[in-house]
Every structure is written in C-alpha cells, then in structure tokens.
Enzyme design. Sequence first.
Site, PDB file in Angstrom:
ATOM      1  N   ASP A 140     -15.555   2.982 100.229  1.00 25.02           N
ATOM      2  CA  ASP A 140     -16.343   3.742  99.259  1.00 25.02           C
ATOM      3  C   ASP A 140     -15.402   4.190  98.137  1.00 25.02           C
ATOM      4  O   ASP A 140     -14.805   5.270  98.184  1.00 25.02           O
ATOM      5  CB  ASP A 140     -16.974   4.948  99.975  1.00 25.02           C
ATOM      6  N   GLU A 176     -10.707  -8.264  86.783  1.00 22.23           N
ATOM      7  CA  GLU A 176      -9.702  -8.223  85.711  1.00 22.23           C
ATOM      8  C   GLU A 176      -8.439  -8.932  86.176  1.00 22.23           C
ATOM      9  O   GLU A 176      -7.713  -8.402  87.029  1.00 22.23           O
ATOM     10  CB  GLU A 176      -9.416  -6.746  85.369  1.00 22.23           C
ATOM     11  N   LYS A 223      -6.585   5.518  84.944  1.00 20.82           N
ATOM     12  CA  LYS A 223      -7.447   4.328  85.015  1.00 20.82           C
ATOM     13  C   LYS A 223      -6.621   3.135  85.492  1.00 20.82           C
ATOM     14  O   LYS A 223      -7.041   2.352  86.342  1.00 20.82           O
ATOM     15  CB  LYS A 223      -8.076   4.055  83.635  1.00 20.82           C
ATOM     16  N   HIS A 242      -1.815 -10.363  78.795  1.00 21.50           N
ATOM     17  CA  HIS A 242      -3.256 -10.623  78.929  1.00 21.50           C
ATOM     18  C   HIS A 242      -3.603 -11.990  78.355  1.00 21.50           C
ATOM     19  O   HIS A 242      -4.377 -12.737  78.942  1.00 21.50           O
ATOM     20  CB  HIS A 242      -4.064  -9.538  78.204  1.00 21.50           C
TER      21      HIS A 242
HETATM   22  C1  MEV Z   1      -5.714  -1.494  81.533  1.00 24.00           C
HETATM   23  O1  MEV Z   1      -6.744  -1.912  82.425  1.00 24.00           O
HETATM   24  C2  MEV Z   1      -4.826  -0.436  82.168  1.00 24.00           C
HETATM   25  C3  MEV Z   1      -3.781   0.197  81.250  1.00 24.00           C
HETATM   26  O2  MEV Z   1      -4.403   0.673  80.068  1.00 24.00           O
HETATM   27  C4  MEV Z   1      -3.153   1.329  82.014  1.00 24.00           C
HETATM   28  C5  MEV Z   1      -2.234   2.230  81.204  1.00 24.00           C
HETATM   29  O3  MEV Z   1      -2.388   2.336  79.996  1.00 24.00           O
HETATM   30  O4  MEV Z   1      -1.385   2.882  81.843  1.00 24.00           O
HETATM   31  C6  MEV Z   1      -2.734  -0.828  80.819  1.00 24.00           C
END
Ligand code: MEV
Length: 427
Positions: free
Chosen positions: A276, A80, A260, A376
């Site tokens: 790992d 990414e 995430k 992006h």
């Molecule tokens: C995208 O890979 C990660 C985000 O969604 C994290 C977030 O929302 O804090 C931009």
Amino acid sequence: MDSRCPGFHRLAGADRLALVEARLGLPAGGLAERLRPEADAAGPERRSEDVVGPLVLPFSIAPNFRVDGRDTFVPMATEEPSVVAAAAHGARMLRDGPGIVTTVPPPVMTGQVLLAGATAPDGPAEGRLAAALPGMAAAFARAHPALAAGGGGLRAVRWQPSEEGVVALLDVDVGRAMGANLVNDACERLAPALEAVLGGRAALRILTNWCDRRVARAVGSVPLAALDPDAARAAGLADGIAMASRFAAGDVARAVTHNKGTFNGIDAVLVAAGQDWRAVEAAGHAWAARDGRYRGLARWRRDGDRLEGELDLPLAVGTVGGAVDGRPSSLAALAVLGILDDRDAARLASVVIAAGLAQNLAALRALAGEGIRRGHHRLHARAVAAALGATADEVDAVAALVAARDEPPDRGAVAEALAQVRAGRRR
Ligand code: MEV
C-alpha cells in the site's frame, strides 16, 4: 550472491530473468511464470471492482544493491525508465564496505478510537484501563490465532486528550502483515470495552497511517572516488550533493521535489511487492513535516573523503495477506528479494528504505553534475531505438549519438541516428 551485473541493461528481458534466477538459485522459468498472469484479464477481475482490463506496468530488477551486508536484487515497478537506472547507479555508489545499513523497529501499528465526549481519565480510570488490557489482548488474540501464535498481538492501550473527547490508542504488533486490517479489527472489536472504561461514545475506530513506531532508517557512506574517478570533480560533486541536501532541508519547494525523487525508488519497490504505497507516502510526507516545516527526508553531508547519507521514515509493509498472496507478481518480487519462503517483512522494509536512499543519491549526483536531461534522453532514445528494431549493440550506439547531439530524442531523431549508425557499420 553477488548483485552486480555489468551490462545487465543490455540483456534481453528473458536473459535478465535467467541470470537473476541462476544467481538466486531459483528454478529456471519460475519468475517469468509468476509475472505472466498479470496481463491476464481474468486476474485483475477478481481483485477489484468494475474491472474492464489489466493495467500492466514494467516489472524491473535493479542490480548492485548491498543492504545490511547482503547483496540483493531489487524488484521495481514503474513507468519512468530513469528511476530503475538511477536506483542501480545509486546502489553501485553505495555498495562499498557494508553497503547500505538499515534499522527496522518491531512492526507496531497504532489504532485510534475516538471516544467523543469522554473526559481525560483520572487515576482510578487509568488503573481500570491497565486492568482491562489483558482481557482486551486475550479477546484480540482469540480473534487472530495465527498472529498470536507468531508472537503478535495487542501490546498497549494509551490515551490522548482531543478536542472531541479522548482518543484511545491501541498499539498492535502486526507481525509480518502491513497491519491495517488487523488494527482496524482491534479498534472495532475493542471499542465497547474502551467505552466501558473511559466513557464517551466510540465515534471513529480506525488505524492511523502515522505509524511513528515503525520508523525505518537507512545510512550509507560513499567514498568520493565512487562519485567520479577524477578527485577534484568528485570533491565538487560531494560538496554539491551536501549543498542540495541542505537546500532541501530549508526550502519547501525544493524539499517536495527532493522527496518526490526519493519516493520514485520507494514506491517502485512497494508497487512491485504489492504494498500500500499510498499509506507509505502519506506517512512519509507527514514525517517530513514533523517539526512543523516540510523538509527533505534524505540527508547528505561530506566527511573528509566520504559522503555520508541517511534516510528515515515510517514504513508499514507486509509480506502476508491478500494484497501480496493474491498477486503472482508480488510473489515474484518476494522471490527476487529472497524472502518468499520466510516472508521476512523487516527485510522488505530494509530494501525499500535502501532503495529510497540510493534513488536520492543518484538524483542529487546527476543534479550536482551534468543535470538529468542527457541521461533521460539517452534512456528514451534506447527505448525508441529498440522499438524501431535496433539490435542491442545498435541501441547503445544510437543512445550515445542522440545524447551527444543534445536534442530531444523523438522518433525522427532516433530513426535518423539509427540510420547513421547502420551506415557507419556498413562502411
Ligand atoms: C524526477 O522524477 C526526480 C528528480 O526531480 C528528483 C530530484 O530533483 O531530486 C530528479
């Protein structure tokens, strides 16, 4: 060593490597040499089962990081593109003063031996357990002389009641290893001794990835001016980031995405360094829910003209062992981190947790500001333009044009923007 490199993203890959090698004082071409064999089909064949070919991920180096008073380049492997750009941006905002400051505890991992049918030990059994510890530690040290020579080994044996009987917990200082193999070995090797002392039948002998004795922590302090040169906008962004942090603390659906994003940074460093990452993810998410509710791991609050952030999570990483030594790219990652010779696993943990904090800051800075779409689009347009043969200068101009139009940067749109940039230059 200064990890700031304005214009780094505009350089060709080979020039980037040359710059990093020169800054780190590494022999020219050494990093490229370590990265090349990853695409060699014979390499992965020996590292897994039923292999039919390699899977090559981009190996990136994020600039700008300052961790515990020392600048460092950060190796990241991810598909990414926005992740690496965001990490570098987060690190730039966090590099003021001491930069990101971390604490990493001694590398103690725990194993569980489930003694099915055992009853909770009484006073005399507790005494027998304490008396058995030196013998167990010596048996384990004999099996792992290199670990023992480096100061690691079995540190303690504890127990907990379980619905199935009693769980014996073995705390092992795993030195510079991630520790799974060592702890599993301790569990299997010492299970008979534990059965003899505590009774029951050793029904399960395995480490726990819930390595709550290995909780690493990063803190960082961002001057508001680093968020935006305009004071009013910077204050709005800081308040927005703090609000996003509170939201992630109370809302599970948001907390998952917040985390995430943090793991975007953590995992990319782990993958580059041959770690790992599943173990770290499992422990991190459990840590996020340790009080019974899943919460955001990284937290931010505004304190006057600064934004203060912190992140903690259990972090089992290692710099020795097959997973690292068997992969030239992992050794390249350690070289980029400046820990190839001393194999400083605590430094690796510091950089990993720092990358998580920087990544979360950059994500929240974008979300509290213009959002993530334009960024992006810009990055995607850059990649497509480069694939279409655009020069470094043209790539920047095309990306700016596409982002300004606020349209999805598909191949057609990028080709059209490239034609426009070229036509403009001819005029
Ligand atoms: C995208 O890979 C990660 C985000 O969604 C994290 C977030 O929302 O804090 C931009």
